[in-house]
Motif scaffolding. Structure first.
Motif, PDB file in Angstrom:
ATOM      1  N   LEU A  77      -5.482   0.568  -8.912  1.00  0.00           N
ATOM      2  CA  LEU A  77      -5.409   0.240  -7.451  1.00  0.00           C
ATOM      3  C   LEU A  77      -6.464   0.950  -6.869  1.00  0.00           C
ATOM      4  O   LEU A  77      -6.899   0.552  -5.914  1.00  0.00           O
ATOM      5  CB  LEU A  77      -4.109   0.954  -7.067  1.00  0.00           C
ATOM      6  N   ASN A  78      -6.928   2.082  -7.211  1.00  0.00           N
ATOM      7  CA  ASN A  78      -8.157   2.718  -6.531  1.00  0.00           C
ATOM      8  C   ASN A  78      -9.412   2.042  -6.838  1.00  0.00           C
ATOM      9  O   ASN A  78     -10.140   1.842  -6.003  1.00  0.00           O
ATOM     10  CB  ASN A  78      -8.304   4.223  -7.394  1.00  0.00           C
ATOM     11  N   LEU A  79      -9.609   1.090  -7.944  1.00  0.00           N
ATOM     12  CA  LEU A  79     -10.641   0.368  -8.134  1.00  0.00           C
ATOM     13  C   LEU A  79     -10.613  -0.888  -7.043  1.00  0.00           C
ATOM     14  O   LEU A  79     -11.872  -1.100  -6.742  1.00  0.00           O
ATOM     15  CB  LEU A  79     -10.808  -0.096  -9.443  1.00  0.00           C
ATOM     16  N   ASN A  80      -9.517  -1.340  -7.125  1.00  0.00           N
ATOM     17  CA  ASN A  80      -9.410  -2.336  -6.132  1.00  0.00           C
ATOM     18  C   ASN A  80      -9.695  -1.940  -4.425  1.00  0.00           C
ATOM     19  O   ASN A  80      -9.990  -2.879  -3.718  1.00  0.00           O
ATOM     20  CB  ASN A  80      -8.155  -2.985  -6.042  1.00  0.00           C
ATOM     21  N   GLY A 203      -3.291  -0.685  -0.207  1.00  0.00           N
ATOM     22  CA  GLY A 203      -3.156   0.630   0.033  1.00  0.00           C
ATOM     23  C   GLY A 203      -1.800   1.010   0.559  1.00  0.00           C
ATOM     24  O   GLY A 203      -1.105   1.693   0.185  1.00  0.00           O
ATOM     25  N   ASP A 204      -1.348  -0.143   1.276  1.00  0.00           N
ATOM     26  CA  ASP A 204      -0.006   0.113   2.107  1.00  0.00           C
ATOM     27  C   ASP A 204       1.127  -0.136   1.007  1.00  0.00           C
ATOM     28  O   ASP A 204       2.202   0.136   1.211  1.00  0.00           O
ATOM     29  CB  ASP A 204       0.110  -0.563   3.434  1.00  0.00           C
ATOM     30  N   LEU A 205       0.833  -1.126   0.118  1.00  0.00           N
ATOM     31  CA  LEU A 205       1.805  -1.304  -1.052  1.00  0.00           C
ATOM     32  C   LEU A 205       1.820  -0.227  -2.284  1.00  0.00           C
ATOM     33  O   LEU A 205       2.750  -0.303  -2.776  1.00  0.00           O
ATOM     34  CB  LEU A 205       1.723  -2.804  -1.476  1.00  0.00           C
ATOM     35  N   ARG A 206       1.196   0.776  -2.210  1.00  0.00           N
ATOM     36  CA  ARG A 206       1.003   1.562  -3.040  1.00  0.00           C
ATOM     37  C   ARG A 206       2.266   2.332  -3.278  1.00  0.00           C
ATOM     38  O   ARG A 206       2.781   2.666  -4.320  1.00  0.00           O
ATOM     39  CB  ARG A 206      -0.256   2.714  -3.147  1.00  0.00           C
ATOM     40  N   PRO A 207       2.791   2.826  -2.086  1.00  0.00           N
ATOM     41  CA  PRO A 207       4.154   3.384  -2.268  1.00  0.00           C
ATOM     42  C   PRO A 207       5.250   2.755  -2.845  1.00  0.00           C
ATOM     43  O   PRO A 207       6.267   3.309  -3.298  1.00  0.00           O
ATOM     44  CB  PRO A 207       4.482   3.832  -0.942  1.00  0.00           C
ATOM     45  N   SER A 212       4.628   4.710  -8.337  1.00  0.00           N
ATOM     46  CA  SER A 212       5.035   5.668  -7.420  1.00  0.00           C
ATOM     47  C   SER A 212       6.530   5.730  -7.118  1.00  0.00           C
ATOM     48  O   SER A 212       6.656   6.409  -5.823  1.00  0.00           O
ATOM     49  CB  SER A 212       4.284   5.443  -6.050  1.00  0.00           C
ATOM     50  N   GLY A 213       7.088   5.438  -7.892  1.00  0.00           N
ATOM     51  CA  GLY A 213       8.611   5.339  -7.663  1.00  0.00           C
ATOM     52  C   GLY A 213       9.257   4.253  -7.252  1.00  0.00           C
ATOM     53  O   GLY A 213      10.577   4.376  -6.503  1.00  0.00           O
ATOM     54  N   ILE A 250       4.228  -6.011   5.974  1.00  0.00           N
ATOM     55  CA  ILE A 250       2.859  -5.172   5.826  1.00  0.00           C
ATOM     56  C   ILE A 250       1.875  -6.227   5.429  1.00  0.00           C
ATOM     57  O   ILE A 250       0.886  -6.213   5.738  1.00  0.00           O
ATOM     58  CB  ILE A 250       3.158  -4.226   4.422  1.00  0.00           C
ATOM     59  N   ILE A 251       2.096  -7.198   4.467  1.00  0.00           N
ATOM     60  CA  ILE A 251       1.281  -8.322   4.135  1.00  0.00           C
ATOM     61  C   ILE A 251       0.783  -9.076   5.207  1.00  0.00           C
ATOM     62  O   ILE A 251      -0.394  -9.327   5.269  1.00  0.00           O
ATOM     63  CB  ILE A 251       1.823  -9.127   3.015  1.00  0.00           C
ATOM     64  N   GLU A 252       1.849  -9.423   6.112  1.00  0.00           N
ATOM     65  CA  GLU A 252       1.653 -10.405   7.362  1.00  0.00           C
ATOM     66  C   GLU A 252       0.536  -9.653   8.345  1.00  0.00           C
ATOM     67  O   GLU A 252      -0.331 -10.505   8.817  1.00  0.00           O
ATOM     68  CB  GLU A 252       2.834 -10.790   7.991  1.00  0.00           C
TER      69      GLU A 252
END
Length: 329
Positions: A77-80, A203-207, A212-213, A250-252
């Motif tokens: 995720l960080n690389l992307n 980044g917003d989908l990471r949680p 991340s649970g 979020i995606i939209e």
């Protein structure tokens, strides 16, 4: 002519040697099957057998646990976040994916320029970055040649794609509208735009990621023109229209900032494997066996079959011959 006693001796000797060899072979097979490091080596071998394989750097730990998988996913995720351009690592890098290792795909236009020293330099930068971000040292990285967009057998985009997807295993739901695109150059342009959209909302989908649970195991862009979002099958009880709409919103919102309205998204089930979580999810050679749950079950069944003792029929035949010879004495 051999005497009966000689025949018996030869048969018994043959049986003894065969059992000895079978026992040795079984022990070797058991050792291979029980060795986790050998299984991991086999996974690297799968990459090495691919014609697009370039090199491998780093070390896979003897034991792969949830913490390791989460660290690899977070590193990916960080690389992307740096993409879609990875020029700070090397301008030849085209995309980044992940499984038990980080998969770096290089543009085929650089085939005449990439050598071991350049691979080493790329790896050192990636390792330093992942160690800084996630504390992973000696991170395993596989380098592959990417299949260029112009070489992909891209189908025509349109509403029919959503209809096809609805009949596929693992399908959950769709959101948005599939654009109608038939021009080859416009398909490539759409793929690049989708990649930018993914980069903007990752980044917003990471949680929501499992690491991340959350319930997601991955997301990316499918070669048929839509963005896919993967839910963990183990979270089936908590996945409903509400969470799907929440993620789609979020995606939209991010996609609209990139000029894309009603962005097409397919939600699907995919398990632990994050093998094809990449900017492009297409007909790559290494994609055939990822996260197909029914296919994995067939592989397990096949392994159970191969673990049976070999040559059982032969042993029974020798015993029968011994019995017949003895009975004629």
């Amino acid at each position: 002519m051999f005497k009966k006693s000689n025949i018996v001796k030869w048969l018994m000797l043959t049986l003894f040697i065969y059992i000895l060899l079978s026992g040795s072979a079984s022990a070797d097979d058991s050792e291979l099957n029980d060795s986790e490091s050998n299984e991991i080596s086999d996974s690297i071998t799968e990459f090495a057998n691919d014609l697009s394989f370039i090199a491998y750097r780093g070390t896979i730990p003897e034991t792969i646990d949830r913490e390791w998988e989460n660290s690899i996913a977070d590193c990916w995720l960080n690389l992307n976040k740096i993409g879609p351009s990875y020029s700070e690592f090397d301008k030849s890098i085209k995309s980044v994916a992940a499984s038990d290792v980080i998969i770096i795909e290089l543009g085929s236009a650089y085939k005449g320029e990439v050598d071991n020293s350049r691979i080493d330099a790329m790896y050192q930068k990636i390792e330093n970055y992942c160690e800084e971000q996630e504390g992973i040292s000696d991170i395993p990285v596989v380098f592959m040649w990417a299949q260029d967009e112009e070489d992909l057998p891209l189908p025509d985009y349109g509403p029919q794609v959503f209809e096809e997807v609805k009949n596929e295993p693992g399908f959950i739901a769709t959101r948005g509208i599939m654009p109608v695109i038939t021009d080859p150059s416009e398909k490539v342009e759409w793929t690049e735009t989708a990649g930018k959209c993914i980069h903007s909302f990752s980044g917003d989908l990471r949680p929501y990621m499992k690491s991340s649970g959350g319930q997601l195991t991955g997301f990316g862009h499918n070669y048929r023109g839509y963005i896919f979002v993967c839910f963990d099958p183990e979270s089936i009880e908590s996945v409903n229209d509400s969470i799907i709409d929440e993620i789609y919103l979020i995606i939209e919102e991010h996609s609209e900032q990139k000029g894309v309205n009603d962005v097409p998204v397919v939600f699907e089930w995919r398990g632990e494997s994050i093998e094809d979580i990449a900017v492009v999810d297409g007909p790559y050679p290494d994609e055939a066996d990822d996260s197909n749950l029914s296919g994995n079950e067939e592989e397990i069944t096949g392994n159970e079959t191969t673990n049976q003792m070999p040559g059982f029929t032969f042993i029974m035949l020798v015993l029968c011959l011994l019995f017949l010879v003895k009975s004629r004495k």
